[in-house]
Design a protein around this motif. Structure first.
Motif, mmCIF file in Angstrom:
data_model
loop_
_atom_site.group_PDB
_atom_site.id
_atom_site.type_symbol
_atom_site.label_atom_id
_atom_site.label_comp_id
_atom_site.label_asym_id
_atom_site.label_seq_id
_atom_site.Cartn_x
_atom_site.Cartn_y
_atom_site.Cartn_z
ATOM 1 N N UNK A 71 40.415 27.264 32.279
ATOM 2 C CA UNK A 71 39.864 28.618 32.087
ATOM 3 C C UNK A 71 39.636 28.867 30.597
ATOM 4 N N UNK A 72 40.617 28.440 29.780
ATOM 5 C CA UNK A 72 40.483 28.659 28.332
ATOM 6 C C UNK A 72 39.295 27.872 27.761
ATOM 7 N N UNK B 162 35.709 35.821 27.374
ATOM 8 C CA UNK B 162 37.163 35.907 27.225
ATOM 9 C C UNK B 162 37.801 35.292 28.460
ATOM 10 N N UNK B 163 38.974 34.688 28.258
ATOM 11 C CA UNK B 163 39.610 34.017 29.400
ATOM 12 C C UNK B 163 39.845 34.986 30.559
ATOM 13 N N UNK B 164 40.162 36.247 30.221
ATOM 14 C CA UNK B 164 40.384 37.254 31.263
ATOM 15 C C UNK B 164 39.132 37.500 32.099
ATOM 16 N N UNK B 165 37.980 37.461 31.451
ATOM 17 C CA UNK B 165 36.730 37.679 32.196
ATOM 18 C C UNK B 165 36.536 36.578 33.236
ATOM 19 N N UNK C 152 42.086 42.892 32.883
ATOM 20 C CA UNK C 152 41.104 42.502 33.901
ATOM 21 C C UNK C 152 41.693 42.745 35.290
ATOM 22 N N UNK C 153 40.851 42.550 36.303
ATOM 23 C CA UNK C 153 41.318 42.656 37.680
ATOM 24 C C UNK C 153 41.767 41.292 38.180
ATOM 25 N N UNK D 37 39.269 35.065 40.390
ATOM 26 C CA UNK D 37 40.293 35.524 41.338
ATOM 27 C C UNK D 37 39.702 36.439 42.415
ATOM 28 N N UNK D 38 38.453 36.864 42.223
ATOM 29 C CA UNK D 38 37.764 37.650 43.261
ATOM 30 C C UNK D 38 37.592 36.823 44.531
ATOM 31 N N UNK E 244 38.168 42.867 26.392
ATOM 32 C CA UNK E 244 38.238 42.127 27.664
ATOM 33 C C UNK E 244 39.600 41.472 27.871
ATOM 34 N N UNK F 156 38.938 34.778 34.597
ATOM 35 C CA UNK F 156 39.961 34.916 35.634
ATOM 36 C C UNK F 156 39.612 36.062 36.580
ATOM 37 N N UNK F 157 39.085 37.153 36.008
ATOM 38 C CA UNK F 157 38.669 38.314 36.808
ATOM 39 C C UNK F 157 37.664 37.864 37.872
ATOM 40 N N UNK F 158 36.661 37.123 37.450
ATOM 41 C CA UNK F 158 35.637 36.647 38.381
ATOM 42 C C UNK F 158 36.218 35.654 39.386
ATOM 43 N N UNK G 158 44.604 39.064 30.663
ATOM 44 C CA UNK G 158 44.186 37.657 30.570
ATOM 45 C C UNK G 158 44.346 36.963 31.903
ATOM 46 N N UNK H 147 42.448 39.360 41.833
ATOM 47 C CA UNK H 147 42.189 39.457 43.279
ATOM 48 C C UNK H 147 41.244 40.606 43.601
ATOM 49 N N UNK H 148 41.081 40.880 44.921
ATOM 50 C CA UNK H 148 40.180 41.935 45.343
ATOM 51 C C UNK H 148 40.748 42.714 46.501
#
Lengths: 881, 150
Positions: free
Chosen positions: B38-39, B48-51, A157-158, B57-58, A154, B53-55, A170, A160-161
Motif C-alpha cells: 500500500x505504501x 496517501x496510503x490512507x486513500x 479515512x474510512x 477496504x471498500x 488524507x 486503504x479507504x478504497x 492511514x 470497510x463499508x
C-alpha cells in the motif's frame, strides 16, 4: 431564479443547493454530514425535503439537490419530520455517548440515545492530543472531509463499508504513523463529540480571546478559550491570515504557559547557586553591574541580544537601551542566524530585504511554487497547507529543491535533490537554461532592471552538464525545473536551507536574479519570499535590533540616523557593533565583558556550541531574561523572569510584513513581568528619563521613527493588522512590493550575479558525510517552549539522525540504532532514522540540548551577512560502542 | 517486494482506473495486500496510503492479512444451524484457537462462516479447499481438518 420554500417565494442564484438557499433564509434543515456546502456528500439523509416540479412530486436531499426554476419545496412537512425521526432513531440505537451539536438534535426530536455494544477502538486513539470515542461516532464523515478536502492531509479515512464502516487513520495506524498534522480540523468538524481535544473541558464561563501565535513567522491568529485565567483550548481564528487554519504548535503549543518550570521570581547567582530575590534587588544589581563594567572597560565591552520572540515595542526599547543607555551598537538577535543573508542579498538586488508578496496573493494567484530550502509543511505549516491546497485544488505546479524527501516533495512536479551548499550553481544553471532557450522576460529586463549583461556573462559556464556535476542533480531535472519556472507565474519560497550558508547572501541574490530574469517580481502570485522563522523576526529587524542598522533599516551616520537622534535626545554611537557570532568570539577573547540576553538561547541555537558556552562562561557578567531556566540562563549571574507573549500586549510583524496586535490572553504567572517593563526599569536605574506607561506609548514613538510604520496605529490594527510600508494613516498597507519601481536610487533592480563557491567544509576521507540541520514539525527551535509540553515530547522524544538506507547498510546501522556523529568540533550520540534523504547527507534537528546538533556545526561565516554555515558540516558516523 | 509491486504499477500506469487493477494484481501475486505494498502504491501514484486503504477496504474481496494454506468454509445457514452448526463452529474455534474469519497462527487454516453451500440434504456441512464434507459432528469436523495437515 425563482423558487418557493414552505409557501414563500424566494429569489436565489442558480447553482446553489436547496440547503444553501434555505440556510440563507434562516430555515433550519438538520444535516449531520454536511461540512463543505459546495461539496456535499449526501450521507446522513437528514436534510431530505419534498419537492414539487411541474407535475412531479418527489423527495430528495437538500444538500445535493441544486435549485431549479419553479421548484416548490417543503422542508418540514409531517412525513419528512417522521422520516428524520426514523433516521435519528436508527442512529440513537447504537450511539449512547453522542454529545455536542448532534445531541441537541436528538433532544429536539425527543429521541433517547441507547446502546451498550462496545465498539472496537481504532489505533488512532494512541496519541497525546486527540481523543476518539467510537460510541459517539455516527460515521457522518465530517472529520474525513475536514482532513482531506479542507486540509489535503488524507490521514483520516474510512475502513470497510456499510454497517462495518469506521473511521481509522492511514492503514488503521496511530495518528502520528499515519502522518497526522494534529491541526485539529477533524475535532472542529465533529458534530457528535466523538473526536475531541484531550485538553478541552466544558466550563460554564469561557471567554474567547484572539491573539497571535507565539511560534513561527506565519503569524496565525489563534482563538484562545480561557476559563479562570487558564487556557482550556485553542484553535485557528477565522479572522487571521490563517483563515481558520492552524498547526500542532498553534493548537496545542500554548501549554508551556502553565508549565511548572516557568521562572516566577528574579534570581541572582551567589556562590554558584541561584537565590530568589525581589525585583528591586535584581534590577538594582543589574544596573550597577552594567554601570561598573561600562565605566571600567567602556561601553563597547557590553553586548546585547534582543529577541525575535519579543514584541516590536520590546525590541525597539532594547536596542534603544543598548545604544542610548549603554552607548554601543553591539546589539543583534537571532535573525543573524536565520535571515541575515536575506536582508543583505535582497537589499542588493531589489533594494528591500523583506518578503515581496503576501500569503493572500500567493495562495490565489501563483501558478507555480518554487520551494527551495524550506520544509514548509513542518516549519511554516499553514503556508505548507496553502501550497498543498493550491496544487491539489487548482492544479498549481510545484518545484521542490531539497536534499530530503520532505512532505511537499510528494506533491511536486520536480523534486531536485541538490548537494547541500550547491544552490548558487543550481540557480545559475536554471538561469543559463532560461537564457539559452530565450525564455527570459526581455521587456521586464529592459524596463525594470540593470546589470543583465554581467549576469549573462557569469551564468554562461553553468551548463546543465557542469551543474549536474556540482549539484548531483540529473540535468534533465534542472532543465525541466527551469522551463517550468520560466513559463509560469512563479513564486519563489525559501527559508534556512538557502540562508544558512557561507554563500547565504549569494544564494539569496541568485534567487532574486532568477525572479528578475523571468519578470516574476512586483506581480500577484510571484516574488521572492523568505519565510521568517520566528513570530517576530521581521519586526525585530524592523526595530533595528541590528549592529549596523537603526530602526527602519536606517544606516548609521546618515541623515536618517541624525533624525532618530533628535527624537531620542542623544548621540547614537557611530561605529558598527558586533554580530551574534562575533560577540561570542569577542567574549572568548575577553573583549566583551558583559552581556544582556533577552529571550534567546545561544547556548543551544548557535553553531559550534562548545565555543559558545566557553565564551559565555568567560563573561564577567551575564544577565538573561527568559520564561524558563534555559541552557543559557543556567550560565547567567542574574535571571529575570519574563511574561510570555500570551500574557502581554504589543505587536508582532509576520513574515509578510503584517503588523499584528497581541491581546493579553491570561495574566502573567507568578512575579513575571513584560520585557519592556524590565528593560525600562534597568534603563531608569542607569539614569534614563524614560516613562513609557504601556506598549502603545512605545509604539507611538516607533511610528515617528520608522517610516514604514508611520500610518499604523493600535486602533487600526484591531481587525487583521496592516502590512508595511504604510506611510499614512489613510494608507491601506502594501500587499505586494515593487509593483511599479524598486526602492533603489534609480528605481531599477540590479542583477547581482555570484559564482559558485564550495561550502567552508566539504566531505573528505576522514569526515565523509555532510550534516545538515533543521526543525521537526513537533518541536520549535531550542525546545525551550515545546519541550515543556508532554504531548510534543511523546511524539518526538529526542534527537535523531536521518540517513539514507544505503549509507546505513554500508555502516551496519539499523533504524533506531544509537550512532555517534563526529565533526571537527565535537561529537554527539543520536538514534538513527533511516529515511528519504540524499545519499551522503544526514539530517539532525537542533532542538535537543542533550544531543545538540550545534556541537557539530561550523561557525564559518558568510562574508557579507555574517550568518554562520549551519546547513553544511563534514561529519563521520559510527555505531555506538 | 518493492520490485514486484513497482512492476505491477508500471503495467497499469497508463490506465484510467488503475488503482483497482493494481490492487487485484498485488493480491494475486502475494495472496493478500500487504501494508508495505500500500505504501509503495501510494508513493508511486502520488496518493496517501490512507486513500489507498479507504478504497481497497471498500471491497470485500481484498484481503489485508495473509490467508491460510487451507480455506475452510463452515455453513451456518438456517438448516445447518438447526442441525448443530453452532456446536461445530464452537468446537473448531476452541480446537484451533481462532474465531471465524481468522487465520490460525501457524498459517494453516483460514476459517470463514458462510450461509448456504447448497447441500442442505447433507447438513451440517463445511467445505475445505473446495471439497464438501457433509453430515458433520464436531469431532468429525476436527478429524477431517487434522487429516489434511498430514
Amino acid at each position: 431564479m425563482n423558487i418557493i420554500i414552505n409557501g414563500e417565494k424566494i429569489e436565489a442564484k442558480q447553482g446553489k443547493s436547496i440547503l444553501q438557499v434555505a440556510k440563507e433564509k434562516g430555515i433550519d434543515i438538520p444535516a449531520l454530514c454536511n461540512l463543505i456546502e459546495e461539496k456535499p456528500i449526501g450521507s446522513c439523509g437528514l436534510c431530505v425535503v419534498k419537492i414539487k416540479k411541474g407535475s412531479k412530486t418527489y423527495y430528495s436531499r437538500a444538500c445535493t439537490t441544486k435549485i431549479d426554476e419553479g421548484m416548490e419545496i417543503e422542508t418540514h412537512s409531517p412525513e419528512i419530520e417522521d422520516t428524520r425521526k426514523t433516521i435519528l432513531e436508527m442512529i440513537a440505537e447504537e450511539h449512547k455517548e453522542i454529545r455536542g451539536e448532534a445531541k441537541e438534535l436528538f433532544l429536539k426530536y425527543g429521541i433517547e440515545l441507547k446502546g451498550d455494544d462496545k465498539k472496537a477502538i481504532p489505533k488512532l486513539v494512541e496519541n497525546p492530543f486527540i481523543s476518539f470515542n467510537p460510541e459517539a461516532c455516527i460515521s457522518c464523515f465530517r472529520c474525513i472531509q475536514a482532513c482531506s478536502l479542507i486540509k489535503e492531509n488524507h490521514v483520516l479515512v474510512r475502513e470497510n463499508r456499510g454497517m462495518n464502516t469506521r473511521i481509522v487513520a492511514g492503514i488503521n495506524e496511530r495518528l502520528k504513523d499515519a502522518g497526522c498534522a494534529f491541526c485539529g480540523a477533524c475535532v472542529d468538524a465533529c458534530p457528535t463529540g466523538a473526536l475531541m481535544d484531550l485538553t478541552a473541558r466544558v466550563e460554564k464561563e469561557m471567554k474567547k480571546i484572539t491573539s497571535i501565535c507565539p511560534y513561527c513567522g506565519v503569524g496565525c491568529a489563534i482563538d484562545y478559550y480561557v476559563s479562570n485565567n487558564e487556557i482550556v483550548y485553542a484553535k485557528g481564528s477565522l479572522r487571521g491570515v490563517n483563515k481558520g487554519d492552524d498547526c500542532i504548535k498553534g493548537r496545542y503549543g500554548w501549554q508551556f504557559v502553565n508549565s511548572e518550570e516557568r521562572l516566577k521570581k528574579p534570581l541572582i547567582k551567589r556562590n554558584g547557586k541561584f537565590e530568589e530575590v525581589t525585583w528591586d534587588e535584581a534590577l538594582d544589581f543589574v544596573a550597577s553591574r552594567l554601570r561598573e563594567i561600562k565605566e571600567k572597560y567602556g561601553a563597547d565591552s557590553i553586548a546585547g541580544l534582543s529577541s525575535a520572540k519579543c514584541t516590536n515595542e520590546e525590541n525597539y526599547i532594547f536596542q534603544k537601551f543598548m545604544r542610548m543607555v549603554i552607548g554601543t551598537n553591539n546589539v543583534d538577535h537571532c535573525a543573524r542566524l536565520c535571515h541575515a543573508s536575506t536582508v543583505v542579498g535582497l537589499f542588493k538586488v531589489l533594494g528591500s530585504g523583506a518578503m515581496t508578496n503576501s500569503l493572500n496573493d500567493l495562495e490565489n494567484d501563483a501558478e507555480l511554487y518554487f520551494v527551495i530550502g524550506s520544509n514548509t509543511t513542518h516549519a511554516h505549516p499553514v503556508i505548507g497547507t496553502m501550497i498543498k491546497r493550491a496544487v491539489k485544488r487548482r492544479g498549481a505546479r510545484l518545484i521542490v529543491a531539497d536534499p530530503r524527501d520532505i512532505e511537499l516533495s510528494e506533491y511536486a512536479d520536480v523534486h531536485i535533490k541538490q548537494r547541500p551548499g550547491t544552490d548558487v550553481a543550481l540557480i545559475n544553471g536554471m538561469m543559463h537554461i532560461i537564457i539559452s532557450q530565450g525564455l527570459e522576460d526581455k521587456e521586464f529586463i529592459e524596463n525594470r532592471t540593470e546589470g543583465f549583461e554581467k549576469l549573462r556573462e557569469i551564468v554562461k559556464k553553468y551548463t546543465p552538464e557542469y551543474v549536474e556535476k556540482i549539484t548531483g542533480v540529473p540535468k534533465e531535472e534542472i532543465i525541466k525545473a527551469a522551463v517550468l519556472y520560466a513559463t509560469h507565474r512563479s513564486a519563489i519560497i525559501y527559508a534556512m536551507g538557502i540562508t544558512q550558508h557561507t554563500s547565504g547572501t549569494a544564494n539569496v541574490a541568485s534567487l532574486a536574479n532568477l525572479a528578475l530574469l523571468t519578470g516574476n517580481v512586483g506581480k500577484r502570485g510571484t516574488g521572492v519570499n523568505p519565510l521568517r522563522g520566528q513570530n517576530n523576526v521581521q519586526g525585530a529587524g524592523d526595530m533595528g535590533a541590528l549592529p549596523n542598522l537603526l530602526p527602519g533599516y536606517a544606516k548609521l551616520k546618515t541623515e536618517k540616523a541624525r533624525k532618530i537622534e533628535k527624537t531620542w535626545g542623544g548621540k547614537i554611537p557611530d561605529n558598527e557593533g558586533l554580530t551574534v557570532v562575533e560577540m561570542m568570539h569577542a567574549a572568548s577573547k575577553g573583549m566583551i565583558k558583559g552581556m544582556y540576553i533577552m529571550g534567546e538561547n545561544p547556548a543551544v541555537s548557535d553553531p559550534n556550541q562548545k565555543h559558545v558556552i566557553k565564551s559565555l562562561k568567560n563573561l564577567e557578567f551575564l544577565v538573561v531574561q527568559d520564561l524558563f531556566m534555559s541552557e543559557t540562563a543556567q550560565l547567567a549571574d542574574v535571571v529575570l523572569p519574563a511574561a510570555s507573549s500570551l500574557e502581554k500586549e504589543g505587536t508582532f510583524t509576520n513574515t509578510e510584513r503584517r503588523v499584528q496586535l497581541l491581546h493579553r490572553v491570561v495574566e502573567p504567572v507568578g512575579d513575571t513581568k513584560p520585557d519592556w517593563w524590565i528593560i525600562q526599569e534597568i534603563a531608569k536605574r542607569m539614569g534614563a528619563d524614560w516613562n513609557y506607561k504601556c506598549p502603545q506609548d512605545i509604539f507611538e514613538e516607533i511610528r515617528n521613527v520608522v517610516a514604514q510604520y508611520h500610518g499604523i496605529t493600535y486602533e487600526r490594527l484591531e481587525n487583521a493588522g496592516l502590512q508595511w510600508p504604510c506611510p499614512e494613516e489613510n494608507h491601506e498597507g502594501t500587499e505586494i512590493l515593487h509593483e511599479n519601481m524598486f526602492p533603489t536610487i534609480n528605481g531599477l533592480a540590479k542583477f547581482t550575479p555570484y559564482e559558485y563557491e564550495a561550502p567552508a567544509e566539504v566531505p573528505d576521507e576522514e569526515y565523509p558525510f555532510v550534516l545538515t540541520t533543521g526543525r521537526t514539525y513537533e518541536h520549535f527551535h531550542t525546545g525551550t517552549l515545546t519541550r515543556k509540553i508532554d504531548g510534543f515530547n511523546k511524539l518526538i522524544p529526542g534527537a535523531f539522525a536521518e540517513i539514507h538506507p544505503e549509507d546505513a547498510e554500508k555502516l551496519g546501522i539499523s533504524d533506531g540504532d544509537c550512532i555517534e556523529v563526529e565533526s571537527r568540533r565535537g561529537k554527539i550520540k543520536v538514534s538513527a532514522k533511516i529515511g528519504g534523504i540524499k545519499k551522503g547527507v544526514i539530517f539532525i534537528p537542533f532542538h535537543f540540548a542533550e544531543s545538540a546538533a550545534n556541537i557539530l556545526t561550523n561557525d564559518a561565516l558568510d562574508p557579507e551577512a555574517k550568518i554562520p554555515e549551519l546547513k553544511v558540516a563534514a561529519v563521520k558516523l559510527k555505531k555506538c560502542q | 517486494m518493492e520490485d514486484k509491486v513497482v512492476e505491477i504499477i508500471e503495467k497499469h500506469r497508463k490506465d484510467d482506473a488503475k488503482l483497482l487493477a493494481i490492487l487485484h494484481d498485488v493480491q494475486d501475486k502475494f495472496g493478500y495486500i500487504p501494508e508495505d505494498a500500500i505504501k509503495i502504491i501510494a508513493r508511486e501514484l502520488k496518493m496517501k496510503k490512507g486513500e489507498i486503504y479507504d478504497t481497497a477496504s471498500f471491497y470485500s474481496f481484498f484481503r489485508f492479512k495473509p490467508e491460510g494454506r487451507h480455506e475452510v468454509l463452515v455453513c451456518d445457514c438456517i438448516v445447518c444451524h438447526i442441525k448443530g452448526a453452532e456446536d461445530i463452529i464452537k468446537r473448531l474455534e476452541d480446537e484451533f484457537k481462532v474465531t471465524m474469519g481468522e487465520t490460525t497462527k501457524d498459517g494453516k487454516y483460514t476459517f470463514k462462516m458462510v450461509e448456504g453451500l447448497g447441500h442442505c440434504e447433507e447438513s451440517p456441512v463445511m467445505m475445505v479447499d473446495g471439497k464438501l464434507y457433509g453430515n458433520l459432528t464436531p469431532d468429525r469436523a476436527v478429524e477431517i481438518l487434522r487429516r489434511c495437515e498430514q
